[in-house]
Design an enzyme around this catalytic site. Structure first.
Site, PDB file in Angstrom:
ATOM      1  N   TYR A 295       0.842  -1.193   0.000  1.00 53.57           N
ATOM      2  CA  TYR A 295       0.000   0.000   0.000  1.00 53.57           C
ATOM      3  C   TYR A 295       0.883   1.251   0.000  1.00 53.57           C
ATOM      4  O   TYR A 295       0.593   2.232  -0.690  1.00 53.57           O
ATOM      5  CB  TYR A 295      -0.895  -0.039   1.241  1.00 53.57           C
TER       6      TYR A 295
ATOM      7  N   CYS B 109      -9.183  10.339   2.057  1.00 51.62           N
ATOM      8  CA  CYS B 109      -8.417   9.089   1.996  1.00 51.62           C
ATOM      9  C   CYS B 109      -6.961   9.322   1.632  1.00 51.62           C
ATOM     10  O   CYS B 109      -6.055   8.925   2.338  1.00 51.62           O
ATOM     11  CB  CYS B 109      -9.050   8.136   1.003  1.00 51.62           C
ATOM     12  N   HIS B 110      -6.731   9.939   0.484  1.00 53.21           N
ATOM     13  CA  HIS B 110      -5.357  10.135   0.055  1.00 53.21           C
ATOM     14  C   HIS B 110      -5.046  11.596  -0.254  1.00 53.21           C
ATOM     15  O   HIS B 110      -4.083  11.897  -0.928  1.00 53.21           O
ATOM     16  CB  HIS B 110      -5.043   9.240  -1.151  1.00 53.21           C
ATOM     17  N   GLY B 111      -5.914  12.471   0.201  1.00 52.55           N
ATOM     18  CA  GLY B 111      -5.611  13.898   0.177  1.00 52.55           C
ATOM     19  C   GLY B 111      -5.759  14.620  -1.152  1.00 52.55           C
ATOM     20  O   GLY B 111      -5.066  15.606  -1.377  1.00 52.55           O
TER      21      GLY B 111
END
Lengths: 690, 145
Positions: A295, B109-111
């Site tokens: 990940y 979540c991932h910006g």
């Protein structure tokens, strides 16, 4: 599997079978007479441990499937019902859920062992590639299994991972729709994941057979990395390897049982005790610890397609290892440089795992890119280069020489490496922890709970008072839908009699029907009924509460957590600290401030709470001194109310906790005795070989 | 072979449930937005303020990661209405409206950060938030799908 056997059964019936199907001869030549190098160390027992784990997972999985409902509306509840109502359901689920982590833990050790001792080199390339295939299948199986409980992390994990395929040029979107069976992750997705999760372990078992077949053709590698030459170099599989493997499995079971009975939620995410909600994304989507390094690689690369390619590439590259590392010497024991770089590579992998759990911002992104580069550099640059420039030390002439040279040597490195690995594994978890910690809220103070620790028990008085607080205060907005009135009279519960539980139930009005006229009607509650929820649905609850949804409290003490930070989470593993949820709930109930601190602007209809993430909570201060009357003389204070109701809710979240800890003690006594006995048996057996 | 693959696609009932829906815009005040579900996907409908529209139009299109002008993303004559699929184009999380540096959407979540036109401005997402197919049935009602 290594050619025809000279095994001849004496029993005439067995002889008759053997002439027609030489299965006993096959078993005998594969697992009894099979020659195994005599210098194998305990790292080699992980093969047996993995076979054992596969068996455990298949067995518990098949049983769980008998009780599980693969439907988006019912999956979450059916898992809760397995844990609450099925006899020993909690045990089976804990074994299966932490078993997955144990399986990966063992496979990583098995893989690093192969890497260190060069077990992928000629003539074991196919053996190694089959292993990589098993690993890929395991990852797919583990991922789909994690989706089945249909909690928030299940749902959003499934969304993120299936969306990886949308990175495929041109066909991406259609592939993703095909995987989902809908326009988003939903019921069809859950159904097919369940089907595949049931199928893949048997595929794994099939490939494992090929893996062992290939192993028995090429023969086992060994720490010296030289092939057996004479009979002096080997010992028969039974009893030597069998006994050693049994001892190894037994030690592993001790580690495994610690999770099953004492730390069942240590490796899980609290978020997954919240039912899946397609309208709300959790603040941090963190995969299970065993996927974290990959990940991290995915997120290190700013381009979506390149990120996905790198992530899969990081696994696929393992299959090419036999041709990337062309060094003639197998074992890193005799390769001074390779040995050091191997340990650096282990650190890189653990570092990536740590970063995989961090929010993707600032320094983490930069370090992630460096480590991703190092990961690939190890395979693509370092190993080919080392094969050319490194001067290996001389290897022993034979395995027998290696054993003789080492007799009286110390087994200490193994122990220290195990400890190092455990600390490292803990670091990964700590990463997941600290991701949750970074939410700008105060950490609740740790409380003393009678139910904590290995001998913890619930306090009946506190639970009965807590039930009163729930009924008189919380129940006006919060449901308790997984708890039935009958549970109040069950062992390990608040200690009411069956008659008391019945009387308690009859105070409630429960909707039933339809009757003969086809109409719904209300009747008094029965012990089999569940606590009625205050609102008919989420929308009604939101409308009545200014847009906020008062969560169901059945699982609240498990569904809330906070980061413990380094090094507390490591100490927690040994002290069995599992009470983040209760600590948080108690603190929250007491954390209201009349006036927010200067400079804090609260949205309309919100209240300031020190411990609520973001501090603005929609729930008004629920408890006040003297609000609930206690009959047993306990102080009628907010602090006491908060502790009591939390105590009650902890039981509501895990009604079989006392049974779990009691059985845990018995299992541990048994396992320790078994391990000691196996150790001495193994010693006795091996005394002849040294 | 084809039936074995094709059965995995959305079935007839799922396709039928994905038929177009109508949304009444009158209750949405200026500066507010609502989320409706269509085909299991959240659709954000924003009633943008003058300032938000200006912000979206001020930025030079060529400087964007996925160049698209604000005019291309709204219906002519209905500049104040932005209709986008609320699914982050990175890995499918739901961005939060009215957050992030561009007063548009922010994906937790991932910006990834989107602007007031739903265009990607920062972060790992490769493209703008997609605009679903929709038409104005009347001035205050749209049909999505």
């Amino acid at each position: 599997m290594s050619g025809p056997s000279d095994f001849q059964p004496t029993n005439p019936a067995l002889k008759w079978i053997e002439r027609r199907l030489p299965i006993m001869g096959l078993m005998h030549s594969s697992f009894v007479a099979y020659p195994t190098p005599r210098n194998l160390n305990y790292w080699w027992t992980f093969g047996a441990i993995l076979s054992f784990m596969l068996g455990v997972q298949i067995l518990t999985g098949v049983i769980l499937a008998m009780h599980y409902t693969p439907h988006a509306d019912m999956a979450f509840k059916s898992v809760e019902l397995i844990v609450r109502d099925v006899n020993y359901g909690w045990l089976l689920r804990n074994i299966h859920a932490s078993g997955a982590s144990m399986f990966f833990f063992a496979v990583y050790i098995h893989m690093f062992r192969g890497l260190y001792y060069g077990s992928y080199k000629e003539p074991r390339e196919v053996l190694w590639i089959l292993g990589v295939i098993i690993y890929l299948l395991m990852m797919a199986t583990g991922f789909m299994g994690y989706v089945l409980p249909w909690g928030q992390m299940s749902f959003w994990g499934a969304t993120v991972i299936t969306n990886l395929f949308s990175a495929v040029p041109y066909f991406g979107e259609s592939i993703v729709t095909l995987l989902w069976g809908g326009y988003a992750v939903g019921n069809p997705t859950l159904n097919r994941f369940f089907s595949l999760h049931y199928l893949l372990p048997f595929v794994i078992a099939g490939v494992v057979v090929l893996h062992i077949w290939a192993l028995h053709v090429a023969g086992q590698n060994n720490p010296a990395g030289v092939e057996p030459k004479t009979e002096k170099d080997t010992v028969p599989f039974t009893p030597y390897a069998t006994m050693k493997d049994m001892f190894g499995v037994s030690c592993f079971l001790l580690f495994f049982a610690w999770f099953i009975f004492y730390m069942p939620n240590y490796l899980g995410d609290a978020e997954n005790y919240i039912p899946a909600n397609p309208a709300v994304t959790p603040a941090h989507i963190v995969p299970e610890w065993y996927y974290l390094p990959f990940y991290a690689i995915l997120r290190s690369i700013p381009n979506k397609l390149a990120g996905v390619v790198a992530m899969f590439g990081a696994i696929i590259i393992l299959a090419f290892l036999p041709w990337l590392d062309t060094a003639k010497t197998r074992s890193s024991k005799y390769r001074p440089l390779a040995k050091q770089f191997f340990w650096m590579f282990v650190v890189v992998c653990i570092g990536l795992g740590y970063l995989g759990a961090q929010p993707p911002e600032g320094i983490y992104v930069i370090v992630g890119r460096i480590l991703t580069f190092l990961y690939f550099a190890y395979f693509l640059i370092l190993l080919p280069l080392l094969a050319r420039i490194e001067k290996p030390r001389p290897v022993p002439n034979s395995i027998a020489d290696d054993v003789l040279a080492k007799t009286g040597g110390k087994p200490a490195p193994m122990v220290s490496t195990v400890i190092a690995l455990m600390v490292a594994g803990g670091l990964l978890l700590g990463g997941a922890e600290s991701a949750r910690a970074a939410e700008g809220s105060t950490k609740p103070p740790a409380q003393k709970w009678s139910f904590s620790g290995p001998f913890g028990k619930f306090d009946r008085g506190a639970m009965q008072r807590g039930l009163k607080v729930y009924k008189e205060v919380c129940a006006s907005c919060h449901g308790l839908s997984f708890v039935a009135f009958r549970n109040l009279a069950e062992p390990g519960g608040p200690g009411y009699s069956v008659a008391q539980a019945q009387a308690f139930a009859s105070e409630y009005k429960v909707k039933d029907g339809p009757n003969d006229q086809g109409e719904m009607f209300e009747r008094p509650g029965r012990p089999a009924d569940y606590f009625p929820s205050p609102f008919p649905n989420e929308q009604a609850a939101r409308a009545a509460n200014g847009g906020a949804f008062p969560p169901d409290l059945s699982l609240i003490t498990k569904a809330r957590s906070y980061g413990r930070g380094f090094p507390m989470f490591l100490i927690d593993f040994f002290t069995q600290y599992q009470e983040q949820g209760p600590d948080y709930v108690t603190a929250l109930l007491q954390g209201y401030e009349d006036k927010p601190p200067a400079g804090v602007n609260l949205p309309e209809g919100s209240y300031y709470n020190t411990y609520f993430p973001g501090h603005a909570i929609k729930m008004p201060k629920p408890l006040n001194d003297g609000q609930v009357t206690y009959d047993d003389g306990s102080p009628a204070t907010v602090a006491q109310y908060a502790k009591d109701v939390t105590h009650f809710l902890m039981w509501a979240a895990e009604p079989h906790m006392e049974a779990r800890k009691q059985l845990g003690l018995q299992v541990f006594v048994f396992l320790i005795l078994l391990t000691v006995l196996l150790y001495f048996t193994k010693k006795k057996v091996w005394a002849n070989a040294h | 072979m084809w039936p074995l693959v094709s059965q995995m696609n959305p079935d007839a009932s799922t396709v039928a449930a994905g038929a177009p829906i109508e949304v009444d815009l009158t209750p949405i005040a200026e500066g507010q937005d609502i989320k409706v579900f269509w085909r299991g996907k959240p659709i954000y409908i924003s009633h943008r303020t003058k300032k938000q529209i200006e912000e979206a139009r001020k930025v030079p299109v060529s400087s964007l990661p996925d160049p698209q002008s604000d005019e291309q993303r709204v219906k002519p004559g209905h500049d104040q209405w932005l209709v986008v699929v609320g699914i982050c184009t990175h890995l499918g999380c739901i961005p939060i409206a009215h957050e992030g540096a561009y007063d548009g959407f922010f994906c937790p979540c991932h910006g990834s950060v989107y602007d007031t036109s739903g265009r990607i401005r920062q972060g790992p997402a490769p493209t703008n938030l997609p605009v679903p197919p929709y038409t104005f049935v009347s001035d205050t009602k749209i049909q999505i799908g």
